[in-house]
Write an enzyme that holds these catalytic residues in place. Structure first.
Site, PDB file in Angstrom:
ATOM      1  CE  LYS A 154      10.389   8.899  14.024  1.00 24.18           C
ATOM      2  NZ  LYS A 154      11.345   9.828  13.376  1.00 24.18           N
ATOM      3  CB  ALA A 156       9.671   3.338  -5.232  1.00 24.78           C
ATOM      4  CG  LEU A 198      -1.657  -1.276   1.571  1.00 24.73           C
ATOM      5  CD1 LEU A 198      -2.534  -1.077   2.810  1.00 24.73           C
ATOM      6  CD2 LEU A 198      -2.495  -1.730   0.383  1.00 24.73           C
TER       7      LEU A 198
END
Lengths: 446, 446
Positions: free
Chosen positions: A220, A32, A25
């Site tokens: 994070k 890529a 997705l």
């Protein structure tokens, strides 16, 4: 009865040699790279997994855009249909955003697919919901790439340190802000100039808000605290301050005192006033002693410093962003999830059994580096000292520089509750002899 | 048919809530810490595993020795019987040595027990045999503690980087030698004095041979190369040189040129003269540029520097030895193995599918730092330069210091095959004008 058994063990796999179907997705930089590496290293992956992997489809928003190396027949705009295809075993989400990927990840998990995501914002916002869906389906939900890209801190907390007790995690987890602060320190540049340079070089986005205001680091921090303390911490639980108010003068003063200023994500256990154990996660600019390993993390590098009861101090250092490092982390997770699909079994899930209470930021123990302009006359230091003494906070160092009839006073406190220090700063600002509180920056307690 | 299925998937676990029985082999520093922490953190472990753990027995050589906190009825001298007990699921081996633990670990694996070992010498010597036994039984064989204690480099190579291609691993994996070299660099001490100090402080054993001659590091290099390159590399395959010939003069010369000398374990892929890909693992003193992160690893700390194709450079830093850090790594593995016993599944096994050929050490590309005493007269430098030129090796830097009628000449070469450089040194030693080759130390190519 059969259902009960299925819920207590993770069941068998497809068997050695079976093909693992992947749905990808997103086809940005990371997507890529993931696609390219899956094809380039197909033979290696098959050996490491125990069966071949095959990309069944790639969900994109625009199928007409040229995508070199990606067969057109794999492209689809119907991500919902793709994640539920019967020949898909593992879904890789590298879209970004929150609401749309959340829908897709939930649909995938509910359909019994394992999910690998690089999406820190999604995980930091909706971990409970996603973990519950993964548990119900008995599948893996992996997100190594969501924190510090290829630095394998998620796997380390979830698996390697599973036999230890984490006391504290402090990390440089945002490359953009580290690049800016490092540039300010090494060149004396202003925040604005360093940001402009970071933008020019591609280290900062056109709208740098999420980075420079600490939101990215806060996501994070939420993930690291959740993993380290077996306690759910979400983005909203993280106290967050960015670097946009840091000045060249702050950096220079810090340097002179032997510190570098770093934007740290800090996750720690602390004892509350009631004697119970609490956890806290926060992000703010922090003075780090130059001899601390985190101080020498330069440019856009990331590093995570972990203190554990038995292991002692550990540090992990590397590229915390970028297409290739992020793809490396995603693919490590893909291999892991695919292995489990082939051989059966499941990796340690998101476990929040400890459910420790979250501390208010005011309860956090910290030290302050306070830079003031004060009147240069007798009695001023005494008046200022009294403010600290009244609040029961002791001073560690006091440095005064004359500047004509104004003096610059830099005070470093010993450790005290954040709330008390906030009150002190508010009181200092009311003193007639304190012309300005130029900056207040916390010191790392480590 | 049923057997065939069992071999292709890893089968089901005992089910949530089931007790996991542990056999502990060895009660030295690490064993005692493992035992203590299992009991101290029992509630946490039960939550992380999905069922309680219970130590069924502890194999020791002398049951009469007082062992505070360990119930006498758990002690046994019959380790063979213990590892095969029906109520034992996971065997923890922290005895040390090779032959005796090898027998026990094989017996445990053959009896269907998962094994956690901290024994680098055992794994580096017999990994093939042990991995085959683990595969046949479908159980886990974990050894995170065997390399750099609590630094989770084994898990990182086996799992986190499973989607990447490792190009090179270089690490400081022996704390004793790093302590000695660091002491020599910071105090100017001789090797002998620094070793004596390390012994006095407990950083070196009474017989320091295994550490200072690089054998301990070579075992770790074998394990790292095997994991990183999916190729079996054993202790005997590792070219190994220790630090006992490093002098204070070597350290001083290195310092002057901007290097620290570190004992590195280096594992790398290289292209052979036939164009094929080879792997090499070696241990030797190495000149590391001061700006490289490995150069600032001080005292007895360990660090592993990993270069991977997509991830880029990563570094992992921490305590590489000691009872507590080693116990942390062992317990992380115990939690992992116990989880799989409860829930089913199995961690990635030792996979050597790539089976790359091993390069002869002579084929390794390296650079040399050569320190010579030469006659101080015309034509000497030309003669020496010719030796290098004849072998097709070019020089990077030449530094000459006059010392009366003798000159000290320090030459740093460009990268060349190890074999050619060995030949060059042999030829230099035959030149009448070369009075002595004082030292030959390799430079890190990184």
């Amino acid at each position: 009865m059969a259902e009960n058994q299925a819920a207590t063990t993770y069941g068998n796999g497809k068997g050695a040699g079976a093909t693992v179907g992947i749905a990808l997705l997103g086809m940005g930089t990371v997507g890529a790279e993931v696609f390219r590496l899956i094809h380039e290293n197909a033979a290696d992956f098959a050996q490491r997994i125990g069966g071949p992997v095959e990309v069944r489809g790639v969900a994109v928003s625009d199928t007409s855009k040229p995508r070199p190396g990606v067969p057109a027949e794999l492209l689809t705009t119907d991500a919902h249909a793709l994640v539920q295809r019967e020949d898909v075993d593992v879904v890789v989400e590298v879209i970004g955003g929150i609401d749309y990927p959340r829908e897709l990840v939930l649909a995938a998990l509910n359909a019994g697919k394992s999910v690998v995501t690089a999406n820190k914002a999604l995980v930091a916002a909706h971990a409970d919901e996603l973990a519950a869906a993964a548990d119900a389906a008995g599948v893996d939900l992996f997100f190594e790439a969501a924190v510090a890209a290829a630095i394998p801190v998620v796997g380390m907390l979830r698996r390697s340190l599973a036999g230890d007790k984490i006391k504290r995690i402090s990390g440089i987890v945002n490359g953009t802000t580290n690049f800016i602060l490092d540039a300010m320190e090494s060149t004396g540049a202003s925040y604005e100039d360093a940001l402009a340079e970071a933008t020019r070089l591609g280290y900062a986005e056109a709208d740098p808000t999420a980075d420079v205001e600490g939101h990215d680091a806060a996501s994070k921090a939420a993930i690291l605290a959740s993993l380290g303390f077996y306690t759910r911490v979400t983005f909203d639980d993280v106290h967050c301050e960015g670097i946009s108010s840091i000045t060249a003068a702050d950096i220079a003063a810090a340097n002179q005192a032997g510190y570098s200023i770093k934007l740290l994500a800090i996750c720690e256990r602390l004892e509350g006033e009631d004697g119970r154990e609490y956890v806290n996660a926060r992000v703010h600019p922090t003075l780090v002693p130059k001899e601390h390993p985190l101080a020498s993390v330069n440019q856009s590098y990331n590093a995570i410093f972990v203190e554990a009861e038995a292991a002692g101090s550990l540090m992990f250092y590397g590229n915390g962003a970028g297409g290739n490092p992020t793809a490396s982390a995603v693919l490590g997770d893909v291999v892991g999830a695919a292995r489990n699909k082939v051989h059966g079994g499941r990796a340690p899930e998101d476990n929040t059994y400890a459910a420790l209470p979250l501390a208010d930021f005011g309860q956090v123990s910290t030290r302050y580096h306070i830079d003031m302009d004060v009147a240069d006359r007798t009695g001023v230091l005494a008046a200022i000292s009294n403010v600290f003494a009244d609040a029961g906070v002791s001073l560690r160092t006091v440095r005064q520089e004359d500047r004509g009839d104004v003096a610059r006073l830099i005070v470093v406190t010993h450790s005290a509750r954040e709330k008390d220090l906030e009150d002190i700063v508010a009181r200092l600002e009311t003193l007639a002899d304190v012309h300005a509180v130029n900056s207040v920056i916390r010191l790392d307690n480590a």
